[in-house]
Every structure is written in C-alpha cells, then in structure tokens.
Design a protein around this motif. Structure first.
Motif, PDB file in Angstrom:
ATOM      1  N   LYS A 115       0.838  -1.205   0.000  1.00  0.00           N
ATOM      2  CA  LYS A 115       0.000   0.000   0.000  1.00  0.00           C
ATOM      3  C   LYS A 115       0.868   1.248   0.000  1.00  0.00           C
ATOM      4  O   LYS A 115       2.069   1.196   0.342  1.00  0.00           O
ATOM      5  CB  LYS A 115      -0.944  -0.003   1.205  1.00  0.00           C
ATOM      6  CG  LYS A 115      -0.262  -0.044   2.555  1.00  0.00           C
ATOM      7  CD  LYS A 115      -1.298  -0.133   3.678  1.00  0.00           C
ATOM      8  CE  LYS A 115      -0.600  -0.209   5.040  1.00  0.00           C
ATOM      9  NZ  LYS A 115      -1.570  -0.352   6.138  1.00  0.00           N
ATOM     10  N   VAL A 116       0.262   2.355  -0.374  1.00  0.00           N
ATOM     11  CA  VAL A 116       0.954   3.640  -0.434  1.00  0.00           C
ATOM     12  C   VAL A 116       1.346   4.066   0.979  1.00  0.00           C
ATOM     13  O   VAL A 116       0.540   3.981   1.913  1.00  0.00           O
ATOM     14  CB  VAL A 116       0.037   4.704  -1.084  1.00  0.00           C
ATOM     15  CG1 VAL A 116       0.639   6.087  -0.964  1.00  0.00           C
ATOM     16  CG2 VAL A 116      -0.228   4.347  -2.543  1.00  0.00           C
ATOM     17  N   ILE A 163       0.848   9.924  -7.323  1.00  0.00           N
ATOM     18  CA  ILE A 163       0.121   8.697  -6.965  1.00  0.00           C
ATOM     19  C   ILE A 163      -1.112   8.660  -7.857  1.00  0.00           C
ATOM     20  O   ILE A 163      -1.852   9.642  -7.941  1.00  0.00           O
ATOM     21  CB  ILE A 163      -0.310   8.700  -5.489  1.00  0.00           C
ATOM     22  CG1 ILE A 163       0.907   8.881  -4.568  1.00  0.00           C
ATOM     23  CG2 ILE A 163      -1.044   7.407  -5.140  1.00  0.00           C
ATOM     24  CD1 ILE A 163       0.548   9.070  -3.107  1.00  0.00           C
ATOM     25  N   ASP A 171      -1.034  13.905  -5.529  1.00  0.00           N
ATOM     26  CA  ASP A 171      -2.044  12.840  -5.501  1.00  0.00           C
ATOM     27  C   ASP A 171      -3.104  13.113  -6.569  1.00  0.00           C
ATOM     28  O   ASP A 171      -3.856  14.081  -6.489  1.00  0.00           O
ATOM     29  CB  ASP A 171      -2.694  12.780  -4.115  1.00  0.00           C
ATOM     30  CG  ASP A 171      -3.490  11.493  -3.918  1.00  0.00           C
ATOM     31  OD1 ASP A 171      -3.892  10.878  -4.929  1.00  0.00           O
ATOM     32  OD2 ASP A 171      -3.706  11.105  -2.757  1.00  0.00           O
ATOM     33  N   ASP A 230      -3.880   1.513  -6.320  1.00  0.00           N
ATOM     34  CA  ASP A 230      -2.997   2.669  -6.161  1.00  0.00           C
ATOM     35  C   ASP A 230      -1.589   2.306  -6.606  1.00  0.00           C
ATOM     36  O   ASP A 230      -1.077   1.232  -6.257  1.00  0.00           O
ATOM     37  CB  ASP A 230      -2.969   3.106  -4.689  1.00  0.00           C
ATOM     38  CG  ASP A 230      -4.321   3.606  -4.212  1.00  0.00           C
ATOM     39  OD1 ASP A 230      -5.170   3.911  -5.077  1.00  0.00           O
ATOM     40  OD2 ASP A 230      -4.533   3.692  -2.977  1.00  0.00           O
ATOM     41  N   ARG A 231      -0.989   3.210  -7.346  1.00  0.00           N
ATOM     42  CA  ARG A 231       0.371   2.977  -7.828  1.00  0.00           C
ATOM     43  C   ARG A 231       1.160   4.284  -7.831  1.00  0.00           C
ATOM     44  O   ARG A 231       0.606   5.367  -8.006  1.00  0.00           O
ATOM     45  CB  ARG A 231       0.357   2.402  -9.257  1.00  0.00           C
ATOM     46  CG  ARG A 231      -0.136   0.956  -9.350  1.00  0.00           C
ATOM     47  CD  ARG A 231       0.849  -0.005  -8.719  1.00  0.00           C
ATOM     48  NE  ARG A 231       0.457  -1.401  -8.817  1.00  0.00           N
ATOM     49  CZ  ARG A 231      -0.108  -2.098  -7.836  1.00  0.00           C
ATOM     50  NH1 ARG A 231      -0.405  -1.505  -6.689  1.00  0.00           N
ATOM     51  NH2 ARG A 231      -0.393  -3.370  -7.992  1.00  0.00           N
ATOM     52  N   TYR A 232       2.482   4.148  -7.662  1.00  0.00           N
ATOM     53  CA  TYR A 232       3.377   5.296  -7.790  1.00  0.00           C
ATOM     54  C   TYR A 232       3.686   5.505  -9.271  1.00  0.00           C
ATOM     55  O   TYR A 232       3.895   4.541 -10.025  1.00  0.00           O
ATOM     56  CB  TYR A 232       4.691   5.050  -7.049  1.00  0.00           C
ATOM     57  CG  TYR A 232       4.556   4.909  -5.554  1.00  0.00           C
ATOM     58  CD1 TYR A 232       3.592   5.622  -4.836  1.00  0.00           C
ATOM     59  CD2 TYR A 232       5.413   4.080  -4.836  1.00  0.00           C
ATOM     60  CE1 TYR A 232       3.477   5.506  -3.465  1.00  0.00           C
ATOM     61  CE2 TYR A 232       5.316   3.948  -3.453  1.00  0.00           C
ATOM     62  CZ  TYR A 232       4.344   4.652  -2.775  1.00  0.00           C
ATOM     63  OH  TYR A 232       4.223   4.522  -1.411  1.00  0.00           O
ATOM     64  N   ARG A 255      -4.496   6.157  -9.570  1.00  0.00           N
ATOM     65  CA  ARG A 255      -5.310   4.941  -9.547  1.00  0.00           C
ATOM     66  C   ARG A 255      -5.991   4.860 -10.901  1.00  0.00           C
ATOM     67  O   ARG A 255      -6.894   5.631 -11.199  1.00  0.00           O
ATOM     68  CB  ARG A 255      -6.338   4.968  -8.435  1.00  0.00           C
ATOM     69  CG  ARG A 255      -7.174   3.670  -8.364  1.00  0.00           C
ATOM     70  CD  ARG A 255      -8.265   3.760  -7.314  1.00  0.00           C
ATOM     71  NE  ARG A 255      -7.704   3.918  -5.975  1.00  0.00           N
ATOM     72  CZ  ARG A 255      -8.217   4.725  -5.049  1.00  0.00           C
ATOM     73  NH1 ARG A 255      -9.295   5.453  -5.333  1.00  0.00           N
ATOM     74  NH2 ARG A 255      -7.670   4.820  -3.856  1.00  0.00           N
ATOM     75  N   GLU A 260       2.615   9.854   0.360  1.00  0.00           N
ATOM     76  CA  GLU A 260       1.397  10.657   0.170  1.00  0.00           C
ATOM     77  C   GLU A 260       1.678  12.138   0.407  1.00  0.00           C
ATOM     78  O   GLU A 260       1.121  13.008  -0.259  1.00  0.00           O
ATOM     79  CB  GLU A 260       0.293  10.174   1.109  1.00  0.00           C
ATOM     80  CG  GLU A 260      -0.434   8.942   0.597  1.00  0.00           C
ATOM     81  CD  GLU A 260      -1.620   8.562   1.483  1.00  0.00           C
ATOM     82  OE1 GLU A 260      -1.499   8.746   2.714  1.00  0.00           O
ATOM     83  OE2 GLU A 260      -2.634   8.099   0.951  1.00  0.00           O
ATOM     84  N   ARG A 303      -5.407  10.756  -7.529  1.00  0.00           N
ATOM     85  CA  ARG A 303      -6.408   9.693  -7.483  1.00  0.00           C
ATOM     86  C   ARG A 303      -7.841  10.224  -7.555  1.00  0.00           C
ATOM     87  O   ARG A 303      -8.716   9.556  -8.108  1.00  0.00           O
ATOM     88  CB  ARG A 303      -6.218   8.849  -6.220  1.00  0.00           C
ATOM     89  CG  ARG A 303      -4.981   7.961  -6.274  1.00  0.00           C
ATOM     90  CD  ARG A 303      -4.745   7.228  -4.973  1.00  0.00           C
ATOM     91  NE  ARG A 303      -4.291   8.139  -3.911  1.00  0.00           N
ATOM     92  CZ  ARG A 303      -3.932   7.736  -2.694  1.00  0.00           C
ATOM     93  NH1 ARG A 303      -3.990   6.442  -2.388  1.00  0.00           N
ATOM     94  NH2 ARG A 303      -3.523   8.610  -1.788  1.00  0.00           N
TER      95      ARG A 303
END
Length: 1054
Positions: free
Chosen positions: A457-458, A582, A468, A556-558, A584, A463, A470
């Motif tokens: 997980k992130v 970040i 971000d 979630d991905r970097y 998604r 974060e 997402r």
C-alpha cells in the motif's frame, strides 16, 4: 592518516603504445575487508557484499589463477573467494576489457560468494616492487602478503588457502605462516572439491589446452601465417597513415573468403563507410584475426584490389544487400596486427564419428565447427568427442599461434542436444551473450511484498511528498489484450481556465530500484527485456514488472508524470509539469475496446469489467466521461502527429499484428490487421513525453544526459531503394526525411499493396540504427532523431523493460530537485561512465534484436521441417521478388513473413526454365542479370525473365545442418503467382500462421518429451527463472523495429 607514495605504471593505450605514468598513491590504515569475522566492521566500512559465514576457509587466487581459471572461479559452489586488487589489475592489463568486465560482474553478482580486497591501498599490505624484481614475482609476493594480513585481521579464525601456479611460490610461502596454505589450483580442486565433476573436467580441458600450446611453440612447425607486427610499429604506422585501424566484420555468407574492416569510430552506416571499408580476401590475409577483433590493416597495391561478390551465397538470407553494386575493385588489404581480441563463448558442434576418424593420427585433437559461420573451426583437446557429437557445446578460444592453421581452445560445458528446442534456444542466448540465470535471493530480498496476507500500500510519507491524482484525474491505460506489465497510463481533463491538461503517467520503477542495489546491478547488466518467439526474459522480477510497478486498473500505484497545459483550440503547449505522483487507473482498456468507443460502438461496454457493477445512470455518466477523454486524446494526437509530419517524420514498414494470449499467457494467435487509430494516439503521447523529458534533462545536465539519436543515413544506401522504385515508375526523393516520407506515401501500386510494404522495408534497411548516447560526447547538432523528426529524444516511457528509461527517470528526478534548489539525491553518471553505459545498452539491444530474429527463424524452420514440401499445401506459397543477384533472386513470402534466397542456377550449373503453364524445371543454360530483372536462357533457346516485384510460386523447405542453424530454402516452381481459392483472405491475413508455427512447434516438442518420458514442467521452469511467457504488442512495437517485415513495427519504436 593517509600515507602518500608514488606508483609507476606502464600502461598500454588502445592504439598499442606503452605509456609510463607516475601517480600519487595513497595508503590507508583500513579498507573494506568484507568478512563477517572482521573485528572492527565500522572501521573497515564493510557496508557492501559480505563473505558467507558458513565456509571452512577463504580462498585467495593468485593473479595467474584468476587469468587462466576465471570460468571455474565463476562456479557458484566455490565460496569464500577473496580477489586481491593486485590480481584483478593483472587481468585488466594483460587480458583486456572483456575478461576484466567478466571479473567485475562476478564480484558484483550477489549469487557468488566472493569479494574484492584493495590490498594495494592498505598500509600493511602494500609492498613496493624491488629493483630487478619481475612483475610476476612482485604480484605473487603482494598477494601472499595480503593473504597473510587478511588471516591475522580475521583474528586467525579462518584458514586462508592461496592457490597459485607458481611452483617457487608454493615452495617459498607454503610453510611461512601458520593458517595460510599455498597450493596449486589443481591440488585445491582435488582436496577441497573432489566431487565437483564439472570443475575438474573444465580444469583438465584448460590444462590440456595449455600443454598443447606449449608443445606447439616448442615444435619447429613451418609458419601458417605471418607474425603480427610489434605494437610500437603498429601505432607508428597508424599515426603515419601507413596502416588502418578498424573492426573486422566477416561476411557470414562467404566466411572463408570475404571480410571487411570498417574504420574505427565509424558507425555501421556512416558517411565515410563506402570509402572506408577495406576488403580482406581469404584467411591468409585475415592473419588469425576473428570476427569482431580490432585489427590493423595494410592496404595492398591497387593492382591486387578485388571486388565484393554479388552472387547469392550458400546461406544467403534476408541480410542487408544495400549498396551492393556490380563487383568493382575496392580497397583491399591484409591484417598485420590485432589491437584487441574480442573473443567470447562460442557454441560449437563436434564432428561425426566418421569425421573424427578422418582427422588423423591424434584423435584427442578435435576440430569443432562453430554455430556462427563467421568463426573459424577451433581445435580442442578432448577424449569426449564421440560422446558429445550429438550435442551443442560451449568452447572458448585460448590462442592462435602463427604455426597453427586453426585457433586452440578448450571445452567449457554442454548446452543441449542438436535439434532440441531448449538446446537451440540456449545456443541463441549464448551466441548473443545473453545470461538468463534466476534472480538471486539477495536481489529478491530487495523486492517489495504484495500478498493477500500482507498487501502493498501507499506509504504516508509518499502521500505527503507526491502529487495525488487519485481523486482529480481520470487516468486509464490502453493496452493489448492480456497485457500484464503496464508501463504507461494517460489522462486528459478540462481546466478551470478553459484550457486542457494532457497527462502521461509512467510506472515509478526507480522508487523500488535503488541505485547500485543488487537488483539495479542486475537490471543494468541485462539492460533490456529479451523477447524471443515463444518467451521473454524479463529485466526485472515479476513482482515489479507485473505487479507493484504495473499500472493496473483500480489499484494505487506510484508514477512519474508529465502533464502539459494545452490551448483549448490549437492544442499548443502553454506549460509543462514534471513530478512524482500517486495514481489509480480507472480503466484498463484493450486497444479494440478503445477503438470501438472512439467509433461510437458502445456495445463493447459489456466487455469492460469496470462498467459491470454500475447502475444505468452511473454507467452512462462514466461512459460519456471516458468517451470524451478518448476522443480528446485522439484529437490531440492527430495534431501532434501532423506537426511531426510537417517536419519529416517517417512511417516505416512492418506488419501490424494483434497478439492473443491463452490463460497461461502463451501466444495463442497473431492476427494481422489494419492499424487502429488508438495505436497512433498512444504512440504520439509516448513520443511527446519522451521528447519533453529529453529537453528537460538536457537543459539541466547538458553534459551527462542520456538521449537517443538517429543519424541520417548515407545517400548511397538508398541506391537500391531508388532503383527498385524506378522499376515500378516511382521516384523516391531521399534528400531529407520529409522528402523521403512524402515519396514513400506516393509510391503506391493500387494493384499490389506489397510493393509499398517492400519499398518501406528497403527504406528501413537503409537506415542507421538509433543509438543511446551521453550528451557530453556529441555536438548538439548530432542529437537529431531522423526517423521521428525531433531535435531531442530519449526513452522515458518503459522503465519496466529498458534500463535506459531507469537512468532517464533518475536524471529527471535530479533535474526536478535542481529546479527546487534541493540537494540532488540521485547518483548521476559522469559523461565518461554514461557513455560506457550507453555502449553497453546499445550492445544489449543489438543482442536482443538478433536473438529475437534468430528464434523466429528457428520456429519457422522447426515448423516446416516435418512437412513434405512435395505434398504439403502450406509449403507452396506466393512470393514477391525484391532483389536481383547474379545467380538468383531474394524473395519475400507475405503469408509467413519469410525473406530468403531462391537460386536460378543450381550447383550443377543448370538454370531455371519455365514452360507455357509457368511450371519450372532445371535445364542447361545461362543467366543474364540486368538492373531490375534477370533472364534465364536454356541452350534450347527457351527464356524466362524475372522482374523486381514479380509474384512467383515458391516451394518452402528446410535445409538442415548439424553444425549451424537450419535455414529456410526457397525454390521457384512457377513464374506465375500462386493462386488459391482464398487468395484474397491470405493477402489480408498475411502472417496468420506465425502463431500456428509457435503453437505447433511447441506442441511437437512437448509430445516428443512425453514420448521420451522426460518430465518438464514449463510453468515451474519460468517461475524458477522469474520469467514470464508471452509479450505485449506495445513492447513489440518499440523493441523490434529493425527486424522490418519479419516483425511488428511502428514509427515510435525507432
């Protein structure tokens, strides 16, 4: 406290000159010992690789042992090896870069329990060389002294065994220090590793080879070759212009006769190529040099100049024949010296029993035949010739004396049985120096964990530090069906000011791959993912490439993102932002689904998983949002492409295919099709990102940025293209990329679309290869990318499968830090180191291309091998003539994507004759070659003419070979096109059977293995090697462009 000394070095330059250099030499009270027994690890700074703690002794090899037995020291069973700096430098100075790099890679490899000890920088270990002391004696004395110090440093808790080939050293030092033993290497193997059979066999092979060399030098044989000129004379001759330095390139079709030397530093198709190539005619003139060696050549008088051969050779295939004009005399020379021997591992085949018996009196000396036609036969000493005659075997060359007709070598290992699929694949890998060993435990320990029990997980820190996206951006990917390594995603949205924002989001691999980590070193060594016809070998472990780094839907991905603000109507770029994000991904779309949505065919929605559980209202709203995004992206891509087209971007030829994978990710089918516009949309976005990142990293690091250049081709290489087009009434203007692109667009024969494909293929063949380079090594005007019509370009969008992209990501992060006036965390390469890395990556890319081409040809041959060409319908096919030679033609078969030679005169001197019905037969007669046609005339007066681009009927068979790869053999059986009831369908689905080829050959191999009760679990094998089967269209499009008609290509893969 450092102690300063002076050290005198005698170094040999690349040109062979000896330089005397006096350097300051600083000694330290402590250097890393890398032993777990170290009493003061903090003082020694043991922060790297440590020796294993479960060994009974440490082994210290002498300089001569490292030189002669390195391949045995590479055995993973041998543990606790301490390489002294003195021994490593001896290898560097006496055995050249290739052997030294092997040693460096061994020391870096986490799978091998060995370390380097810098004894010459340690105060207590350093010994100055005494007056009159030979270099060899000083090296042995230094290594022994360091071994004794190492023993005492480890508090006498671990015995040290120094292995040496110097009998005097064994006598002198054998009992000098308790706990330090000095023995020969053979004794070491006998006493410590009596059951390691492979090491003993290899040791015996090396010793036998050495004895042969010693015996040969003592015997007064007549000279087979002239002695090489001394290095000092060579260097003076190169300076004065008497001699020419370059790389030997043997013509594989006439390996015994023809080789060429290209001036050192000239690219494969540089402006001076045609005038700088020197013909080396015959083995005597080659003077013991081997393909790839850097040689020194003396030109012969003009009266002795010869021309290159224009007839089809015995193993002619689809190699480039561009610039091959009628044979006129060209500069011809002879090799007078070798500056650098670029010898490698060679795959060979032992002669049959009959041939062994015919080789004469001493059956232990065997002439083996290399798989590569360009390498001469190698003489090795072995008693296993009979047992190994059905196997592919690896050997290494040790020497080639002037008294010997052939080079001497030794046996290394067995690869597999001749004709066996896995053995032949292993052969291709070895011949291209591709290592596919499993990822090590140390490398896998660096990987993130993502399991149902412990999902990845992130982190909260990321974060805070990343942008971000997402909740603010609709991010989605468009990929081939079954793709699991998703490098890239896209986004587009309207901004509050009315403008648009376009985003390209790339997997943040560098977050998980730290510089100089074990996995980073491994990825750098591999440099790329290798794609073969039925499998691939990944650059990174699957936990990264198919999981945590892969930008899959709904997780979630970097990412590393590039986002542009565009004018809402003109799409002109207003500003650009680079940074870590970040994301998604909302949708993981397939190309076909995206194209259907673009075309307004919304019935495909039922096949998109992300829409399945939505109510009607939500589904409709999200569908409208997605369709708007795809259409807007496509509109932007059209604008970007039009801008590049106006600058001369080239659309070069390849065959577009869609790859279907089954549940096990095996290739199920290849379906040729017209390219979809969404392919172009994704491609243009990737090109845009690569271009802007190239500009950014160059602006920040003008002397150490990694870019990709594509130099313009030399005009003479377009001669065959221009002549072929002229035969069809087309004019090809090659003065610029813009003129060439326009000419190719206009060269369309409405009755035969294959003509344009072949012309584009010829244009591709005339191109130079695109290359990675460091910006500090080239003038800015040389940065240009000819094919893409861009002033600066790099590779940023595929870090999962290309190490170049990892370097570019690190450069981009450093550039961002520089802009923010922050400390640069990334370890950047200097210009010199980056240029060396670029050479390595370029070399590995060529190996990847060659191995893919060779594996495709292997499957083609295995597919046709078991079919009777006289009765099997699939062995008869339509072919198109695309090149004329003096004794035949080169033919392209669209149905199978095969290019090969078809002879019009056979070995008996008979020529092809075609009757009224078009069917051919062999008759006495003659051939007459013209520019665009060739006429076969029988003694009876019958004649038939074959023109460029004529369609003919061809019979396909396989020419088998014990020692080399099998080859496709083409025979023209009619001068008329091959007509079948579904000819039109075949034209549309030209490569349909390439997948059948892979499936059928694989099935045949599996059946054969079952019949022999050989239990092979393919799935387990791939898990063991951390590799995956299958490949994605996107990777194909970018990786295999240079293979032209045999493979998939697109303009963004140059």
């Amino acid at each position: 406290m450092l102690q300063k000394r002076e050290k005198v070095l005698l170094l040999r330059t690349f040109h062979g000159r000896t330089l005397r250099i006096v350097r300051e030499h600083y000694l330290r009270p402590s250097v890393p010992c890398n032993s777990p027994l170290c009493p003061q690890p903090a003082t020694c700074h043991n922060d790297g690789k440590l020796l294993s703690s479960d060994v009974t002794h440490y082994m210290v090899p002498d300089w001569k042992v490292v030189q002669d037995y390195l391949e045995i020291l590479e055995f993973p069973e041998l543990k606790g090896i301490v390489f002294m700096q003195t021994a490593c430098q001896a290898v560097q100075h006496q055995r050249g870069r290739r052997q030294y790099n092997k040693l460096r890679n061994l020391l870096k490899d986490a799978r091998h329990d060995c370390v380097l000890f810098a004894n010459e920088f340690q105060q207590s270990c350093y010994l100055p060389r005494e007056r009159g002391e030979s270099m060899e004696k000083w090296q042995s004395r230094s290594i022994y002294n360091a071994a004794a110090w190492y023993y005492h440093h480890c508090q006498d808790r671990m015995p040290i065994v120094m292995v040496t080939e110097d009998e005097e050293a064994i006598q002198q030092y054998g009992s000098e220090t308790g706990g330090v033993f000095v023995i020969s290497f053979k004794n070491y193997l006998d006493n410590f590793w009596p059951d390691l059979k492979a090491a003993h066999e290899l040791c015996e092979s090396i010793l036998q080879s050495r004895r042969e060399r010693e015996n040969e030098s003592q015997e007064s044989h007549g000279k087979e070759y002239p002695e090489h000129v001394p290095l000092e004379v060579l260097e003076a001759g190169i300076k004065s212009g008497r001699y020419i330095q370059g790389t030997l390139n043997v013509n594989k079709h006439r390996a015994q006769i023809e080789a060429f030397v290209r001036l050192q530093g000239a690219s494969s198709k540089d402006s001076a190529d045609l005038v700088s190539d020197v013909l080396i005619h015959g083995m005597k003139a080659r003077n013991r040099s081997i393909h790839g060696d850097v040689v020194v050549v003396e030109l012969l008088p003009k009266s002795e100049w010869k021309g290159r051969t224009t007839a089809l050779g015995e193993n002619d295939g689809d190699d480039k024949a561009l610039g091959e004009s009628p044979s006129e005399p060209m500069p011809t020379g002879r090799v007078v010296g070798i500056l650098q021997k670029n010898w490698r591992d060679y795959v060979v085949t032992f002669p049959s029993i009959e041939e062994v018996q015919s080789q004469g009196k001493n059956a232990q000396k065997i002439l083996v035949t290399p798989w590569d036609y360009r390498i001469p036969k190698i003489r090795i000493s072995t008693q296993q010739a009979e047992a190994l005659q059905d196997f592919r075997v690896v050997v290494r060359i040790d020497s080639w004396e002037s008294t010997s007709m052939y080079p001497n070598g030794h046996f290394v290992r067995v690869l597999g049985r001749i004709g066996d699929l896995e053995g032949e694949i292993a052969t291709i890998l070895v011949e291209n120096s591709i290592s596919v060993v499993p990822f090590s435990e140390a490398q896998m320990c660096e990987m993130p964990v993502n399991t149902p029990e412990n999902p990845w997980k992130v982190s909260s820190q990321e974060e805070r530090e990343r942008e971000d996206l997402r909740k603010t951006h609709l991010v989605f990917s468009i990929d081939p069906s079954g793709c699991e390594d998703v490098d890239d995603t896209l986004s587009v949205r309207a901004l509050d000011n009315g403008n648009l924002e376009l985003g390209v989001h790339i997997a943040d691999v560098t977050h998980f791959v730290a510089p100089h980590s074990y996995i980073d070193i491994e990825a750098r060594t591999r440099a790329t993912t290798y794609y073969l016809a039925d499998r691939r070998y990944d650059m990174l472990p699957a936990i990264l490439s198919a999981d945590v780094c892969s930008l899959l839907g709904g997780v979630d991905r970097y990412a590393v993102s590039v986002m542009w603000e565009l004018d809402k109507t003109s799409y002109e770029i207003k500003k650009v932002w680079y940074g870590r994000t970040i994301i998604r991904s909302a949708y993981k779309l397939f190309y076909e689904a995206a194209q259907d949505l673009l075309d307004g065919n919304f019935s495909v929605v039922k096949d998109i998983p992300e829409f399945k559980d939505l109510d009607e209202k939500s589904r409709q709203a999200k569908l409208e949002e997605l369709v708007w995004a795809i259409r807007k992206l496509t509109d932007i891509a059209r604008h970007i492409r039009a801008k590049r087209d106006s600058c001369g971007a080239l659309e070069l030829e390849g065959v577009e295919v869609r790859i279907q994978l089954d549940e096990k990710k095996n290739i199920h089918d290849l379906i040729p099709k017209q390219p979809l516009e969404v392919h172009e949309t994704v491609a243009e976005c990737m090109i845009l990102a690569n271009h802007w990142v190239a500009k950014k990293i160059w602006e920040s690091f003008p002397h150490q940025a990694l870019l990709r250049r594509h130099p313009p081709p030399h005009q003479e290489f377009f001669s065959e293209l221009r002549e072929c087009a002229k035969a069809k009434g087309f004019f090809i203007d090659t003065r610029s990329n813009k003129a060439l692109a326009d000419s190719l667009d206009n060269a369309n024969d409405p009755n035969d679309p294959i003509v344009n494909k072949l012309l584009r293929s010829m244009a591709t063949q005339a191109m130079s290869n695109a290359l990675y380079f460091s910006t500090g090594s080239c003038a800015e005007e040389e940065f240009h990318h000819y094919g893409l019509a861009l002033d600066k370009y790099t590779h940023f969008t595929s870090p999962i499968r290309r190490y170049s992209d990892i370097i570019v990501h690190r450069l981009l992060m450093a550039a961002i830090s520089k802009d923010k006036k922050m400390e640069i965390q990334e370890n950047l390469f200097s210009n010199k180191d980056l240029e060396e890395l670029c050479r390595h990556i370029n070399n590995r890319n060529r190996a990847a291309q060659h191995s893919q081409k060779q594996s495709t040809e292997l499957f083609q041959c295995m597919y046709f091998k078991d079919k009777d060409p006289e009765t099997e319908e699939r062995c008869i096919s339509d072919g198109v003539i695309y090149s004329i030679r003096t004794n035949g033609v080169l033919v392209f078969i669209p149905r199978f994507g095969i290019k090969g030679a078809a002879y019009l005169r056979n070995k008996d001197g008979l020529v092809v004759s075609c009757g009224p019905d078009g069917h051919s037969e062999w008759k006495p007669g003659s051939l007459q070659r013209f520019q665009n046609k060739i006429t076969s005339t029988t003694t009876g007066g019958e004649s038939v003419t074959f023109h460029l681009f004529d369609h003919v009927t061809v019979r396909i068979s396989v020419q088998t070979s014990r020692c080399h790869s099998d080859t496709i053999r083409l025979e023209i059986i009619s001068n008329k096109p091959h007509m079948t009831p579904d000819t039109e369908l075949l034209q549309q689905c030209s490569l349909l059977l390439k997948s059948d080829l892979v499936k059928e050959v694989t099935r045949s191999v599996e059946e054969a293995q079952l019949a022999q009760e050989v239990a092979v679990n393919i799935t387990e094998d791939y898990q063991k090697y951390c590799q995956t089967k299958g490949r994605s269209l996107y990777t194909l499009l970018e990786e295999i462009r240079d293979l032209a008609l045999l493979d998939v290509s697109n303009s963004y893969g140059i």
